[in-house]
Write a protein that holds these residues in place. Structure first.
Motif, PDB file in Angstrom:
ATOM      1  N   GLY A 214      47.399  92.935-103.125  1.00  0.00           N
ATOM      2  CA  GLY A 214      46.904  93.677-104.265  1.00  0.00           C
ATOM      3  C   GLY A 214      47.035  93.028-105.620  1.00  0.00           C
ATOM      4  O   GLY A 214      46.496  93.534-106.606  1.00  0.00           O
ATOM      5  N   LEU A 215      47.738  91.901-105.752  1.00  0.00           N
ATOM      6  CA  LEU A 215      47.878  91.265-107.055  1.00  0.00           C
ATOM      7  C   LEU A 215      46.612  90.469-107.364  1.00  0.00           C
ATOM      8  O   LEU A 215      46.036  89.834-106.483  1.00  0.00           O
ATOM      9  CB  LEU A 215      49.112  90.362-107.103  1.00  0.00           C
ATOM     10  CG  LEU A 215      50.430  91.079-107.458  1.00  0.00           C
ATOM     11  CD1 LEU A 215      50.845  92.052-106.363  1.00  0.00           C
ATOM     12  CD2 LEU A 215      51.541  90.080-107.745  1.00  0.00           C
ATOM     13  N   ARG A 216      46.201  90.518-108.626  1.00  0.00           N
ATOM     14  CA  ARG A 216      44.937  89.887-109.006  1.00  0.00           C
ATOM     15  C   ARG A 216      45.049  88.977-110.225  1.00  0.00           C
ATOM     16  O   ARG A 216      44.166  88.164-110.473  1.00  0.00           O
ATOM     17  CB  ARG A 216      43.881  90.974-109.304  1.00  0.00           C
ATOM     18  CG  ARG A 216      43.432  91.769-108.082  1.00  0.00           C
ATOM     19  CD  ARG A 216      42.638  90.891-107.134  1.00  0.00           C
ATOM     20  NE  ARG A 216      42.138  91.623-105.995  1.00  0.00           N
ATOM     21  CZ  ARG A 216      42.801  91.767-104.855  1.00  0.00           C
ATOM     22  NH1 ARG A 216      44.003  91.208-104.725  1.00  0.00           N
ATOM     23  NH2 ARG A 216      42.296  92.457-103.855  1.00  0.00           N
ATOM     24  N   HIS A 217      46.079  89.116-110.981  1.00  0.00           N
ATOM     25  CA  HIS A 217      46.150  88.406-112.263  1.00  0.00           C
ATOM     26  C   HIS A 217      47.216  87.313-112.197  1.00  0.00           C
ATOM     27  O   HIS A 217      48.405  87.595-112.070  1.00  0.00           O
ATOM     28  CB  HIS A 217      46.473  89.387-113.391  1.00  0.00           C
ATOM     29  CG  HIS A 217      45.570  90.580-113.422  1.00  0.00           C
ATOM     30  ND1 HIS A 217      44.227  90.494-113.732  1.00  0.00           N
ATOM     31  CD2 HIS A 217      45.822  91.891-113.154  1.00  0.00           C
ATOM     32  CE1 HIS A 217      43.682  91.698-113.664  1.00  0.00           C
ATOM     33  NE2 HIS A 217      44.622  92.561-113.309  1.00  0.00           N
ATOM     34  N   PHE A 218      46.760  86.069-112.282  1.00  0.00           N
ATOM     35  CA  PHE A 218      47.666  84.931-112.170  1.00  0.00           C
ATOM     36  C   PHE A 218      47.405  83.938-113.306  1.00  0.00           C
ATOM     37  O   PHE A 218      46.283  83.815-113.795  1.00  0.00           O
ATOM     38  CB  PHE A 218      47.474  84.199-110.835  1.00  0.00           C
ATOM     39  CG  PHE A 218      47.725  85.059-109.629  1.00  0.00           C
ATOM     40  CD1 PHE A 218      49.000  85.231-109.131  1.00  0.00           C
ATOM     41  CD2 PHE A 218      46.666  85.705-108.994  1.00  0.00           C
ATOM     42  CE1 PHE A 218      49.230  86.021-108.018  1.00  0.00           C
ATOM     43  CE2 PHE A 218      46.877  86.503-107.886  1.00  0.00           C
ATOM     44  CZ  PHE A 218      48.172  86.665-107.401  1.00  0.00           C
ATOM     45  N   ARG A 219      48.460  83.247-113.682  1.00  0.00           N
ATOM     46  CA  ARG A 219      48.326  82.151-114.626  1.00  0.00           C
ATOM     47  C   ARG A 219      49.137  80.970-114.078  1.00  0.00           C
ATOM     48  O   ARG A 219      50.308  81.136-113.715  1.00  0.00           O
ATOM     49  CB  ARG A 219      48.845  82.527-116.009  1.00  0.00           C
ATOM     50  CG  ARG A 219      48.536  81.472-117.073  1.00  0.00           C
ATOM     51  CD  ARG A 219      49.137  81.851-118.409  1.00  0.00           C
ATOM     52  NE  ARG A 219      48.795  83.188-118.808  1.00  0.00           N
ATOM     53  CZ  ARG A 219      47.662  83.577-119.367  1.00  0.00           C
ATOM     54  NH1 ARG A 219      46.698  82.668-119.566  1.00  0.00           N
ATOM     55  NH2 ARG A 219      47.449  84.825-119.721  1.00  0.00           N
ATOM     56  N   LEU A 220      48.525  79.801-114.018  1.00  0.00           N
ATOM     57  CA  LEU A 220      49.194  78.614-113.514  1.00  0.00           C
ATOM     58  C   LEU A 220      49.633  77.739-114.687  1.00  0.00           C
ATOM     59  O   LEU A 220      48.823  77.423-115.558  1.00  0.00           O
ATOM     60  CB  LEU A 220      48.266  77.800-112.605  1.00  0.00           C
ATOM     61  CG  LEU A 220      47.742  78.513-111.356  1.00  0.00           C
ATOM     62  CD1 LEU A 220      46.847  77.567-110.565  1.00  0.00           C
ATOM     63  CD2 LEU A 220      48.873  79.010-110.491  1.00  0.00           C
ATOM     64  N   LEU A 221      50.892  77.359-114.703  1.00  0.00           N
ATOM     65  CA  LEU A 221      51.363  76.424-115.714  1.00  0.00           C
ATOM     66  C   LEU A 221      50.799  75.029-115.449  1.00  0.00           C
ATOM     67  O   LEU A 221      50.433  74.702-114.320  1.00  0.00           O
ATOM     68  CB  LEU A 221      52.893  76.359-115.705  1.00  0.00           C
ATOM     69  CG  LEU A 221      53.654  77.557-116.264  1.00  0.00           C
ATOM     70  CD1 LEU A 221      55.134  77.253-116.293  1.00  0.00           C
ATOM     71  CD2 LEU A 221      53.171  77.925-117.668  1.00  0.00           C
ATOM     72  N   ALA A 222      50.788  74.215-116.482  1.00  0.00           N
ATOM     73  CA  ALA A 222      50.278  72.853-116.329  1.00  0.00           C
ATOM     74  C   ALA A 222      51.285  71.945-115.640  1.00  0.00           C
ATOM     75  O   ALA A 222      50.915  70.951-115.022  1.00  0.00           O
ATOM     76  CB  ALA A 222      49.910  72.277-117.696  1.00  0.00           C
ATOM     77  N   GLY A 223      52.571  72.277-115.720  1.00  0.00           N
ATOM     78  CA  GLY A 223      53.587  71.419-115.122  1.00  0.00           C
ATOM     79  C   GLY A 223      54.705  72.232-114.506  1.00  0.00           C
ATOM     80  O   GLY A 223      54.771  73.459-114.647  1.00  0.00           O
ATOM     81  N   ALA A 224      55.619  71.527-113.820  1.00  0.00           N
ATOM     82  CA  ALA A 224      56.723  72.180-113.116  1.00  0.00           C
ATOM     83  C   ALA A 224      57.993  72.076-113.946  1.00  0.00           C
ATOM     84  O   ALA A 224      58.957  71.426-113.573  1.00  0.00           O
ATOM     85  CB  ALA A 224      56.923  71.555-111.750  1.00  0.00           C
TER      86      ALA A 224
END
Length: 304
Positions: A214-224
């Motif tokens: 059910g989760l739909r909203h994600f943001r990926l960082l550019a680095g770890a």
């Protein structure tokens, strides 16, 4: 036909551009073109159709491009293994470890490597799983602690740990006072995570599981970078998953009054394991590491 010719050919076949292939090989375009032409003369056939602005593989070129990668990989492994034999008893145990794994797990694997190889030095390389796996495949590492699963069929694994995630948020977040959370509590919130490239199979599997639930909203960082992740949560009010600060390592970044941590009761499964090349089982160093880890983890994975 030699290894240098095959490496040049494969770079050109993958880039479909002599200039880019030359940059990748740390050469100039002219010698790369000459080496490929020499290979074509030896084989008696064209491998590329050369146009003014672009090149394409011929049928013969496509077949060679399909066959060359496993040959080069086998050559690299052979060279590494011959060097190991030449080094004899003096060589170190070369372990890789995910820089985001709990330090206690990696420390325990190092202890196993020392126990399984008494008298040998254990050298540990810390890097993302996606960087460690190619090094393992090339024979540069004996074994590595990475996030599972791995896609390479030639790799064996032992499960070491399953993660029990907590939700990290700002201390003034509306969810901060809850004793526990489930994924249904997070469906309208944005979850920020490290990039999928850290370990594509494991990270994509985690995201797919979250989407199914059910989760739909994600943001990926550019680095770890754990500090970057914590700073983003603090600045935007978005949420992220983390381990308990008690596990140490990067999780300690959230052991700060600016944040609240709430247990996630139905967290998706995310695993850590020891991996090694199946073909290296006969090597006494690898065998020593694996045997000691199997003994220590005889009761199965632990939860962290």
């Amino acid at each position: 036909m030699d290894i240098a010719q095959l490496r040049c050919f494969l770079a050109v076949a993958e880039e479909l551009h002599f200039g880019r292939a030359a940059e990748r090989l740390h050469m100039t375009a002219s010698p790369v073109s000459r080496i490929v032409k020499e290979l074509e003369r030896e084989l008696g056939t064209d491998l590329f159709v050369r146009g003014y602005h672009r090149i394409q593989l011929t049928p013969a070129g496509r077949e060679l491009a399909r066959r060359v990668p496993p040959l080069l990989a086998e050559f690299d492994r052979l060279r590494s293994e011959v060097q190991l034999v030449a080094a004899g008893e003096e060589r170190v145990v070369r372990l890789g470890g995910s820089h985001l794994s709990p330090p206690g797990i990696l420390d325990a694997v190092v202890e196993c490597a020392e126990k399984g190889n008494p008298g040998r030095e254990v050298d540990v390389a810390l890097a993302p799983s996606a960087e460690l796996l190619p090094r393992l495949e090339r024979g540069e590492l004996d074994a590595a602690v990475v996030h599972l699963p791995v896609a390479e069929p030639a790799m064996m694994s032992i499960g070491l740990a399953s993660y029990h995630f907590m939700v990290a948020m700002r201390h003034d977040d509306p969810l901060a006072g809850r004793p526990a959370l489930s994924l249904t509590d997070l469906v309208d919130r944005t979850i920020v995570t490290y990039p999928l490239t850290l370990q594509p199979l494991a990270m994509q599997g985690l995201r797919d599981d979250l989407v199914r639930r059910g989760l739909r909203h994600f943001r990926l960082l550019a680095g770890a970078d754990a500090a970057m992740l914590a700073g983003h949560v603090r600045r935007t009010g978005e949420l992220t998953f983390t381990l308990s600060p008690e596990t140490g390592g990067s999780a300690r970044i959230f052991d700060d009054p600016a944040f609240a941590l709430v247990p996630l009761v139905d967290a998706p499964r995310f695993r850590l394991g020891l991996v090694w090349l199946a073909g290296r089982d006969a090597d006494r160093v690898v065998r020593g590491v694996v045997a000691a880890v199997r003994e220590r983890w005889s009761r199965g994975e632990i939860e962290v």
